[in-house]
Design an enzyme around this catalytic site. Structure first.
Site, PDB file in Angstrom:
ATOM      1  N   CYS A 165       0.831  -1.218   0.000  1.00 57.55           N
ATOM      2  CA  CYS A 165       0.000   0.000   0.000  1.00 57.55           C
ATOM      3  C   CYS A 165       0.859   1.259   0.000  1.00 57.55           C
ATOM      4  O   CYS A 165       0.656   2.168  -0.811  1.00 57.55           O
ATOM      5  CB  CYS A 165      -0.930  -0.003   1.212  1.00 57.55           C
ATOM      6  SG  CYS A 165      -2.173  -1.302   1.145  1.00 57.55           S
ATOM      7  N   HIS A 166       1.824   1.346   0.925  1.00 56.64           N
ATOM      8  CA  HIS A 166       2.629   2.564   1.037  1.00 56.64           C
ATOM      9  C   HIS A 166       4.109   2.280   1.230  1.00 56.64           C
ATOM     10  O   HIS A 166       4.881   3.168   1.581  1.00 56.64           O
ATOM     11  CB  HIS A 166       2.110   3.429   2.195  1.00 56.64           C
ATOM     12  CG  HIS A 166       0.681   3.843   2.019  1.00 56.64           C
ATOM     13  ND1 HIS A 166      -0.373   3.129   2.559  1.00 56.64           N
ATOM     14  CD2 HIS A 166       0.121   4.869   1.315  1.00 56.64           C
ATOM     15  CE1 HIS A 166      -1.517   3.704   2.215  1.00 56.64           C
ATOM     16  NE2 HIS A 166      -1.253   4.753   1.464  1.00 56.64           N
ATOM     17  N   GLY A 167       4.511   1.023   1.057  1.00 57.27           N
ATOM     18  CA  GLY A 167       5.935   0.700   1.052  1.00 57.27           C
ATOM     19  C   GLY A 167       6.590   0.466   2.400  1.00 57.27           C
ATOM     20  O   GLY A 167       7.821   0.495   2.493  1.00 57.27           O
ATOM     21  N   PRO A 181       6.365   4.628   6.182  1.00 62.70           N
ATOM     22  CA  PRO A 181       5.176   5.206   6.839  1.00 62.70           C
ATOM     23  C   PRO A 181       4.764   4.520   8.141  1.00 62.70           C
ATOM     24  O   PRO A 181       4.267   5.179   9.053  1.00 62.70           O
ATOM     25  CB  PRO A 181       4.089   5.039   5.772  1.00 62.70           C
ATOM     26  CG  PRO A 181       4.817   4.938   4.478  1.00 62.70           C
ATOM     27  CD  PRO A 181       6.094   4.231   4.796  1.00 62.70           C
TER      28      PRO A 181
END
Length: 210
Positions: A165-167, A181
């Site tokens: 999703c965001h690494g 994140p």
């Protein structure tokens, strides 16, 4: 005559008061019973169903078939529980990653006290974590050191979990890398060993247990 009338009037007054008291008492009792019957279904509706109770129950897991390097996923309370059997190489590499991690010593309360150690587990070989990213709740992918996509995840990747999703990145102890994140390590659920090959997820380990 007037004396009798007065006496009769007094008798009627007494009778009227008695009837009023009787009616009030009877109405109160009937009302209370009615409220009771009305409340019973409501109270029953507040009790969790058998399915709900079962969904929150501890889960017994047979770990005997997990090969070194493999992951088994089970469900507990609607959440994916990952059980990873780490190799000796995996365990040796964990310490070498400390400088790259946000909370290498697991100081944030993301695990029971019995899992607040170098491997975040009761037994070093088996990692047990909730497979939900601590950023926005996505489910990360399990990427081994020798998987084809490992090189694209991070240079020198030692294996762990990658959130698409965001690494966000986590190592094989569920510890989060710096600069991603996700703010916290993956959560370790309460669990205990029933035997060498079985664990119970959802029950806290006690000293002296198997």
């Amino acid at each position: 005559m007037s004396t009798n009338s007065t006496a009769e009037g007094m008798t009627e007054g007494i009778d009227d008061k008695g009837r009023r008291r009787f009616l009030i008492a009877a109405t109160t009792v009937v009302g209370a019973v009615g409220v009771g019957f009305t409340a019973v279904p409501f109270i029953l509706s507040m009790q969790p169903s058998a399915k709900t109770q079962a969904a929150g129950a501890p889960v017994e897991v047979d770990i005997s078939k997990i090969e070194p390097g493999q992951r088994l996923t089970v469900e507990w309370r609607g959440k994916p529980i990952w059980i990873v059997r780490r190799t000796q190489e995996n365990l040796q590499e964990l310490e070498s990653l400390n400088a790259l991690l946000r909370d290498p010593n697991s100081e944030a309360i993301q695990q029971p006290k019995y899992a607040q150690n170098a491997t975040r587990s009761l037994k070093p070989e088996y990692l047990v974590v909730i497979g939900i990213c601590t950023h926005l709740g996505c489910s990360p992918s399990f990427v081994k050191k020798d998987d084809p996509q490992a090189a694209s995840i991070r240079e020198g990747w030692k294996g762990g979990f990658f959130c698409p999703c965001h690494g966000s990145l986590f190592d094989l102890a569920g510890r989060v890398y710096q600069g991603v994140p996700a703010p916290l390590n993956l959560v370790v659920p309460p669990y205990t060993y029933l035997s060498e090959t079985k664990i119970m997820v959802g029950v806290d380990h006690k000293e002296g247990a198997a």
